[in-house]
Design a protein around this motif. Sequence first.
Motif, mmCIF file in Angstrom:
data_model
loop_
_atom_site.group_PDB
_atom_site.id
_atom_site.type_symbol
_atom_site.label_atom_id
_atom_site.label_comp_id
_atom_site.label_asym_id
_atom_site.label_seq_id
_atom_site.Cartn_x
_atom_site.Cartn_y
_atom_site.Cartn_z
ATOM 1 N N VAL A 66 7.740 15.200 0.791
ATOM 2 C CA VAL A 66 8.678 16.193 0.282
ATOM 3 C C VAL A 66 8.335 16.557 -1.158
ATOM 4 O O VAL A 66 8.406 17.728 -1.557
ATOM 5 C CB VAL A 66 10.114 15.662 0.426
ATOM 6 C CG1 VAL A 66 11.082 16.568 -0.279
ATOM 7 C CG2 VAL A 66 10.477 15.574 1.883
ATOM 8 N N LEU A 67 7.904 15.550 -1.939
ATOM 9 C CA LEU A 67 7.490 15.837 -3.319
ATOM 10 C C LEU A 67 6.291 16.776 -3.344
ATOM 11 O O LEU A 67 6.262 17.755 -4.119
ATOM 12 C CB LEU A 67 7.148 14.529 -4.035
ATOM 13 C CG LEU A 67 6.646 14.685 -5.457
ATOM 14 C CD1 LEU A 67 7.765 15.131 -6.348
ATOM 15 C CD2 LEU A 67 6.047 13.395 -5.958
ATOM 16 N N SER A 68 5.314 16.513 -2.463
ATOM 17 C CA SER A 68 4.138 17.397 -2.486
ATOM 18 C C SER A 68 4.508 18.789 -2.007
ATOM 19 O O SER A 68 3.978 19.782 -2.517
ATOM 20 C CB SER A 68 3.000 16.808 -1.662
ATOM 21 O OG SER A 68 3.437 16.450 -0.408
ATOM 22 N N ILE A 101 0.842 -1.204 0.000
ATOM 23 C CA ILE A 101 0.000 0.000 0.000
ATOM 24 C C ILE A 101 0.870 1.244 0.000
ATOM 25 O O ILE A 101 0.533 2.254 -0.626
ATOM 26 C CB ILE A 101 -0.977 -0.021 1.188
ATOM 27 C CG1 ILE A 101 -1.991 -1.126 1.001
ATOM 28 C CG2 ILE A 101 -1.721 1.305 1.292
ATOM 29 C CD1 ILE A 101 -3.000 -1.190 2.083
ATOM 30 N N ILE A 102 2.035 1.184 0.686
ATOM 31 C CA ILE A 102 2.942 2.340 0.653
ATOM 32 C C ILE A 102 3.408 2.598 -0.777
ATOM 33 O O ILE A 102 3.475 3.750 -1.237
ATOM 34 C CB ILE A 102 4.132 2.110 1.614
ATOM 35 C CG1 ILE A 102 3.667 2.229 3.061
ATOM 36 C CG2 ILE A 102 5.229 3.124 1.365
ATOM 37 C CD1 ILE A 102 4.734 1.982 4.062
ATOM 38 N N SER A 129 7.114 7.484 2.607
ATOM 39 C CA SER A 129 6.021 8.434 2.836
ATOM 40 C C SER A 129 6.549 9.813 3.207
ATOM 41 O O SER A 129 6.082 10.822 2.682
ATOM 42 C CB SER A 129 5.099 7.926 3.938
ATOM 43 O OG SER A 129 4.269 6.934 3.423
ATOM 44 N N VAL A 130 7.504 9.856 4.142
ATOM 45 C CA VAL A 130 8.008 11.164 4.558
ATOM 46 C C VAL A 130 9.048 11.669 3.573
ATOM 47 O O VAL A 130 8.961 12.787 3.063
ATOM 48 C CB VAL A 130 8.584 11.086 5.978
ATOM 49 C CG1 VAL A 130 9.043 12.447 6.416
ATOM 50 C CG2 VAL A 130 7.556 10.546 6.932
ATOM 51 N N PHE A 166 4.293 15.979 9.965
ATOM 52 C CA PHE A 166 4.372 15.551 11.365
ATOM 53 C C PHE A 166 3.514 14.312 11.596
ATOM 54 O O PHE A 166 3.923 13.378 12.298
ATOM 55 C CB PHE A 166 3.932 16.679 12.294
ATOM 56 C CG PHE A 166 5.021 17.651 12.587
ATOM 57 C CD1 PHE A 166 6.120 17.253 13.331
ATOM 58 C CD2 PHE A 166 4.965 18.943 12.121
ATOM 59 C CE1 PHE A 166 7.134 18.137 13.594
ATOM 60 C CE2 PHE A 166 5.974 19.827 12.383
ATOM 61 C CZ PHE A 166 7.062 19.431 13.121
ATOM 62 N N ALA A 167 2.321 14.285 10.987
ATOM 63 C CA ALA A 167 1.446 13.126 11.158
ATOM 64 C C ALA A 167 2.101 11.872 10.599
ATOM 65 O O ALA A 167 2.059 10.804 11.218
ATOM 66 C CB ALA A 167 0.106 13.380 10.480
ATOM 67 N N MET A 168 2.749 11.992 9.435
ATOM 68 C CA MET A 168 3.375 10.813 8.834
ATOM 69 C C MET A 168 4.557 10.333 9.677
ATOM 70 O O MET A 168 4.768 9.128 9.843
ATOM 71 C CB MET A 168 3.848 11.139 7.415
ATOM 72 C CG MET A 168 2.747 11.279 6.404
ATOM 73 S SD MET A 168 1.883 9.743 6.081
ATOM 74 C CE MET A 168 0.392 9.989 6.977
ATOM 75 N N LEU A 169 5.320 11.286 10.246
ATOM 76 C CA LEU A 169 6.429 10.889 11.120
ATOM 77 C C LEU A 169 5.903 10.150 12.348
ATOM 78 O O LEU A 169 6.460 9.129 12.772
ATOM 79 C CB LEU A 169 7.228 12.116 11.547
ATOM 80 C CG LEU A 169 8.249 12.616 10.540
ATOM 81 C CD1 LEU A 169 8.826 13.934 11.000
ATOM 82 C CD2 LEU A 169 9.365 11.609 10.397
ATOM 83 N N ALA A 170 4.791 10.658 12.922
ATOM 84 C CA ALA A 170 4.224 10.000 14.090
ATOM 85 C C ALA A 170 3.704 8.618 13.724
ATOM 86 O O ALA A 170 3.787 7.685 14.527
ATOM 87 C CB ALA A 170 3.106 10.850 14.679
ATOM 88 N N LEU A 171 3.186 8.476 12.492
ATOM 89 C CA LEU A 171 2.726 7.151 12.060
ATOM 90 C C LEU A 171 3.904 6.184 11.963
ATOM 91 O O LEU A 171 3.779 5.003 12.319
ATOM 92 C CB LEU A 171 2.006 7.262 10.728
ATOM 93 C CG LEU A 171 1.288 5.999 10.312
ATOM 94 C CD1 LEU A 171 0.092 5.768 11.185
ATOM 95 C CD2 LEU A 171 0.871 6.059 8.883
ATOM 96 N N ALA A 172 5.062 6.682 11.507
ATOM 97 C CA ALA A 172 6.253 5.832 11.501
ATOM 98 C C ALA A 172 6.593 5.389 12.921
ATOM 99 O O ALA A 172 6.944 4.224 13.165
ATOM 100 C CB ALA A 172 7.423 6.583 10.872
ATOM 101 N N GLY A 173 6.449 6.303 13.889
ATOM 102 C CA GLY A 173 6.685 5.926 15.281
ATOM 103 C C GLY A 173 5.710 4.865 15.746
ATOM 104 O O GLY A 173 6.070 3.969 16.517
#
Lengths: 104, 169
Positions: free
Chosen positions: B67-69, A64-65, B61-62, B36-43
């Motif tokens: 970064v692309l967006s 999914i990623i 994702s991060v 920040f949300a994506m980093l927290a999801l990695a955590g």
Amino acid sequence: MTPDNFFLLATLLFSIGLIGVVSRRNLFVVYMSIELMLSAINLVLATFSRLHGDMHGSVMVLLIIAVIAAEAALFLAMVVHLYRLKRTVDSDDFNTLAQTKEEI
Amino acid sequence: MLENSLFGILALFLLGGSLGMIFFTQTLFSAISFMFAMLALAGMFALLENSFLFLAQIMVSVGAVVVLSMLVIVSVNLKASNLPHESAKGRWIIFSALLVTPLAMLIYKALAHTHTLFEKTDEGYGSLKMMGATLFSDWVLPFEIVSVLLLAAMVGAIMIGRKEKRHDT
């Protein structure tokens, strides 16, 4: 830290993403909300994978990623293209398919 | 105990980041709180003892997607006057939150109470080795399909994103 906490968090994330898609008109925010919904699904899959102790759910998260990455590339190219056409990122302005022949 | 407090902090970042994403008017601020949300999801993946997903989330994702967006948002360079005119944004968000609430309760009811506690995992869970073994034994076909999808997305992004050329003569 129980599984229910993770499920509650994933549910909240999915709801926030859905609210963003429904209520915002900025195309970039819509795009990030869609990604947030996909990430909530990732969280659910990872939690189930951890609960059952096998890696199948984690592999699904990995795929999914990859799909998220493909979606990001296409969506951003689309937004840039639409911005070049009409000089706006308001999703309400892109309603050509909803118009009748006379309105165009 | 440490895990619980870590979970609380990460959940705070996750929810705060995603709420900030839908509430900010400036697009770049939305993107930063989304990061920040994506980093927290990695955590969160790290809390689930899934080290490979933690790495993949941070790198893809991060590192790539967000970064692309951000780069696209910066290069499109919207002025405040060009942003969509959303005067009733707060009211729309509250209204759609009311609409979404029953669905959220349904999802939570369907998910919760399947298990009450995390059990201890087997040796090697979440490692790169187990991940590779599963990916290349049971999931080879989806893996190949995803690689074709990525290729198609790349070609499609180039086709959509390039400038239209006039066909002279």
